[in-house]
Design an enzyme around this catalytic site. Sequence first.
Site, PDB file in Angstrom:
ATOM      1  N   ASP A  13      -4.244   9.560   6.260  1.00  0.00           N
ATOM      2  CA  ASP A  13      -5.185   9.986   5.211  1.00  0.00           C
ATOM      3  C   ASP A  13      -5.730   8.816   4.388  1.00  0.00           C
ATOM      4  OD1 ASP A  13      -4.687  12.603   6.007  1.00  0.00           O
ATOM      5  OD2 ASP A  13      -2.988  12.791   4.644  1.00  0.00           O
ATOM      6  N   LYS A  16      -9.884   7.187   7.168  1.00  0.00           N
ATOM      7  CA  LYS A  16     -10.360   6.717   8.484  1.00  0.00           C
ATOM      8  C   LYS A  16     -11.674   7.401   8.865  1.00  0.00           C
ATOM      9  CE  LYS A  16      -6.436   8.071  10.232  1.00  0.00           C
ATOM     10  NZ  LYS A  16      -5.701   8.386   8.993  1.00  0.00           N
ATOM     11  N   GLY A  40      -6.737  15.275  10.112  1.00  0.00           N
ATOM     12  CA  GLY A  40      -7.862  15.860   9.375  1.00  0.00           C
ATOM     13  C   GLY A  40      -8.672  14.707   8.827  1.00  0.00           C
TER      14      GLY A  40
HETATM   15  P1  GDP Z   1      -8.305  10.306   7.065  1.00  0.00           P
HETATM   16  O1  GDP Z   1      -7.360  11.305   7.643  1.00  0.00           O
HETATM   17  O2  GDP Z   1      -7.761   8.925   7.101  1.00  0.00           O
HETATM   18  O3  GDP Z   1      -9.678  10.394   7.668  1.00  0.00           O
HETATM   19  O4  GDP Z   1      -8.458  10.685   5.523  1.00  0.00           O
HETATM   20  P2  GDP Z   1      -8.650  12.162   4.911  1.00  0.00           P
HETATM   21  O5  GDP Z   1     -10.003  12.641   5.213  1.00  0.00           O
HETATM   22  O6  GDP Z   1      -7.514  13.018   5.290  1.00  0.00           O
HETATM   23  O7  GDP Z   1      -8.458  11.846   3.375  1.00  0.00           O
HETATM   24  C1  GDP Z   1      -9.273  10.947   2.697  1.00  0.00           C
HETATM   25  C2  GDP Z   1      -9.950  11.683   1.542  1.00  0.00           C
HETATM   26  O8  GDP Z   1     -10.503  10.763   0.648  1.00  0.00           O
HETATM   27  C3  GDP Z   1     -11.095  12.589   1.982  1.00  0.00           C
HETATM   28  O9  GDP Z   1     -11.188  13.669   1.085  1.00  0.00           O
HETATM   29  C4  GDP Z   1     -12.312  11.672   1.823  1.00  0.00           C
HETATM   30  O10 GDP Z   1     -13.527  12.396   1.607  1.00  0.00           O
HETATM   31  C5  GDP Z   1     -11.928  10.899   0.597  1.00  0.00           C
HETATM   32  N1  GDP Z   1     -12.428   9.522   0.514  1.00  0.00           N
HETATM   33  C6  GDP Z   1     -12.611   8.598   1.499  1.00  0.00           C
HETATM   34  N2  GDP Z   1     -12.975   7.413   0.981  1.00  0.00           N
HETATM   35  C7  GDP Z   1     -13.029   7.593  -0.361  1.00  0.00           C
HETATM   36  C8  GDP Z   1     -13.294   6.718  -1.457  1.00  0.00           C
HETATM   37  O11 GDP Z   1     -13.542   5.534  -1.323  1.00  0.00           O
HETATM   38  N3  GDP Z   1     -13.224   7.270  -2.714  1.00  0.00           N
HETATM   39  C9  GDP Z   1     -12.919   8.569  -2.924  1.00  0.00           C
HETATM   40  N4  GDP Z   1     -12.865   9.011  -4.159  1.00  0.00           N
HETATM   41  N5  GDP Z   1     -12.649   9.405  -1.916  1.00  0.00           N
HETATM   42  C10 GDP Z   1     -12.689   8.924  -0.657  1.00  0.00           C
HETATM   43  P1  IMO Z   2      -4.657  11.881   9.622  1.00  0.00           P
HETATM   44  O1  IMO Z   2      -5.189  11.492  10.976  1.00  0.00           O
HETATM   45  C1  IMO Z   2      -1.138  12.392   7.137  1.00  0.00           C
HETATM   46  C2  IMO Z   2       2.492  13.876   9.110  1.00  0.00           C
HETATM   47  C3  IMO Z   2       2.983  15.253   8.732  1.00  0.00           C
HETATM   48  C4  IMO Z   2       4.474  15.031   8.868  1.00  0.00           C
HETATM   49  C5  IMO Z   2       4.558  14.125  10.110  1.00  0.00           C
HETATM   50  C6  IMO Z   2       4.842  14.867  11.401  1.00  0.00           C
HETATM   51  O2  IMO Z   2      -5.481  12.894   8.933  1.00  0.00           O
HETATM   52  O3  IMO Z   2      -4.350  10.676   8.817  1.00  0.00           O
HETATM   53  P2  IMO Z   2       3.329  16.383  12.964  1.00  0.00           P
HETATM   54  O4  IMO Z   2       2.658  17.698  12.706  1.00  0.00           O
HETATM   55  O5  IMO Z   2       2.415  15.306  13.386  1.00  0.00           O
HETATM   56  O6  IMO Z   2       4.505  16.527  13.890  1.00  0.00           O
HETATM   57  O7  IMO Z   2       3.961  15.963  11.539  1.00  0.00           O
HETATM   58  O8  IMO Z   2       3.312  13.490  10.196  1.00  0.00           O
HETATM   59  N1  IMO Z   2       1.075  13.830   9.568  1.00  0.00           N
HETATM   60  C7  IMO Z   2       0.073  13.324   8.840  1.00  0.00           C
HETATM   61  N2  IMO Z   2       0.054  12.839   7.572  1.00  0.00           N
HETATM   62  N3  IMO Z   2      -2.251  12.358   7.882  1.00  0.00           N
HETATM   63  C8  IMO Z   2      -2.243  12.801   9.159  1.00  0.00           C
HETATM   64  O9  IMO Z   2      -3.294  12.656   9.980  1.00  0.00           O
HETATM   65  C9  IMO Z   2      -1.054  13.360   9.675  1.00  0.00           C
HETATM   66  N4  IMO Z   2      -0.703  13.904  10.858  1.00  0.00           N
HETATM   67  C10 IMO Z   2       0.596  14.169  10.783  1.00  0.00           C
HETATM   68  O10 IMO Z   2       2.625  15.591   7.413  1.00  0.00           O
HETATM   69  O11 IMO Z   2       4.969  14.316   7.789  1.00  0.00           O
HETATM   70 MG    MG Z   3      -6.382  13.068   7.087  1.00  0.00          MG
END
Ligand code: GDP
Ligand code: IMO
Ligand code: MG
Length: 447
Positions: A13, A16, A40
């Site tokens: 998270d 990416k 996600g």
């Molecule tokens: P990912 O799994 O690495 O793609 O990250 P996620 O989408 O799960 O979580 C990142 C969150 O931060 C999402 O809600 C993005 O819309 C938000 N986001 C990404 N870059 C920025 C940033 O520079 N500032 C803020 N405030 N939000 C960001």
């Molecule tokens: P993105 O790509 C954050 C975490 C789960 C749990 C552990 C194992 O959005 O960064 P799983 O269901 O994979 O067997 O769970 O990994 N986890 C993540 N945490 N971002 C993710 O994906 C994750 N995918 C799995 O919360 O701790």
């Molecule tokens: Mg994510």
Amino acid sequence: MANIVVVGAQWGDEGKGKIVDLLTGKADVVARYQGGHNAGHTVVINNKKYILHLIPSGILHKGKTCIIGNGVVIDPAALIAEIKGLKRKGINVGKNLFISDSAHVIMPYHVAIDNKSEKAMGLKKIGTTGRGIGPAYVDKMSRAGIRVGDLMDSMVFKAKLKANLSCVNYLLEKRYQTRKISFNKVYSEYRRYAEYLTPFIADTTVLINKLIEKGKNILFEGAQGALLDVDHGTYPFVTSSSASVGGVCTGLGVAPTKIDGVLGVMKAYTTRVGGGPFPTEIKSKLGEALRLKGGEYGATTGRPRRCGWLDAVGLRHAIRINGFSGIALTKLDVLDEVEKIKIAVKYKYEDPYKKCSCSKKGVSCKFTDIPHNNRILEGCKPVYKELDGWRKSTQGIKRLNDLPKQARAYIDYIEDMLNVKIDVISTGAKRNEVVVLRNPISNYRRK
Ligand code: GDP
Ligand code: IMO
Ligand code: MG
């Protein structure tokens, strides 16, 4: 121009999705190599939010080829729902998407086992996303897995499903006291999925290597992050795939010599969702404030993410195993109101049982590299460097010179301490809220 891997440097998270979307402009192909719909990835374009789970984030750009590689585990129902959801939003998903015939399929029994085993573990549970990811990779490694190509062949699929259900149903009934899974129901359901997915299925290893030979620019989109990697993460509180750069080679059939650079995505603080050690976790109100300001709720499960300070010990490990060519520092704006910003530079550990094998004295020691023993990691206390906050809005800033001087000092400190180069600074969730110092695709050199 270059083939670049985008990898999470923490526990997932990191943003990416936003960074992949940013780089897709200059790329031709975006490919996922591991994980499943536990991921996600959020992209915000013109105030519209898209969350990608299995489909590469590049799908949101017109004319890009998207590939789901053999290293991904696919829940066909989730994939079809994602395809249909994108189409409803007017995104083209058709001849631009290719799914590996060798990717493993998540079956209903994988989901059942994931959830039942988590429940059975009680307080020691991993806190998985409950999507069946771990059990699907178990079957892959034990050579009982069903691959996408098997779904297409009714005879192979029937035989494999029958064999698997005979074991799994025993486990579900006897170990977890739950209902058996019906062969007929699953068989007919998955054959329907197979029919829907047939046009997308390909030998993606041949395809991606042809595209590489043609000189196309490939973006490899990592899911999760280095500290969730099954080998290199905080095991067993990890996911079940190779979330680090190594996953590209196995998960797509791409040789390491074809990779030109690795961009690490690093949040300006740290989050973790699920269980497991998190030395820099902020348990005070400030943690909640970061969660609120950063919108730190799981993009897949909606669970609140645990928030903490940047952790140089974990990051050194991520840098070592991924060899980052550069860093995208994200969510800098979330720290805008923080008075004093901390970074853990090392850990201190006092062993309550006086058995710490790492210490000369046997009772206390310091770690600059992450310890692999979870009992020790759980007991580690961070040693912090404190920097002044900037207390000004950085949201949407696009030029380095426009950032407050304390924010620049924070960035410089991270670069110096970790010996990395920050190439991109994200200052908001939207596509254009970003400072690009060096675009990896046009600046990392082709090998
Ligand atoms: P990912 O799994 O690495 O793609 O990250 P996620 O989408 O799960 O979580 C990142 C969150 O931060 C999402 O809600 C993005 O819309 C938000 N986001 C990404 N870059 C920025 C940033 O520079 N500032 C803020 N405030 N939000 C960001
Ligand atoms: P993105 O790509 C954050 C975490 C789960 C749990 C552990 C194992 O959005 O960064 P799983 O269901 O994979 O067997 O769970 O990994 N986890 C993540 N945490 N971002 C993710 O994906 C994750 N995918 C799995 O919360 O701790
Ligand atoms: Mg994510």
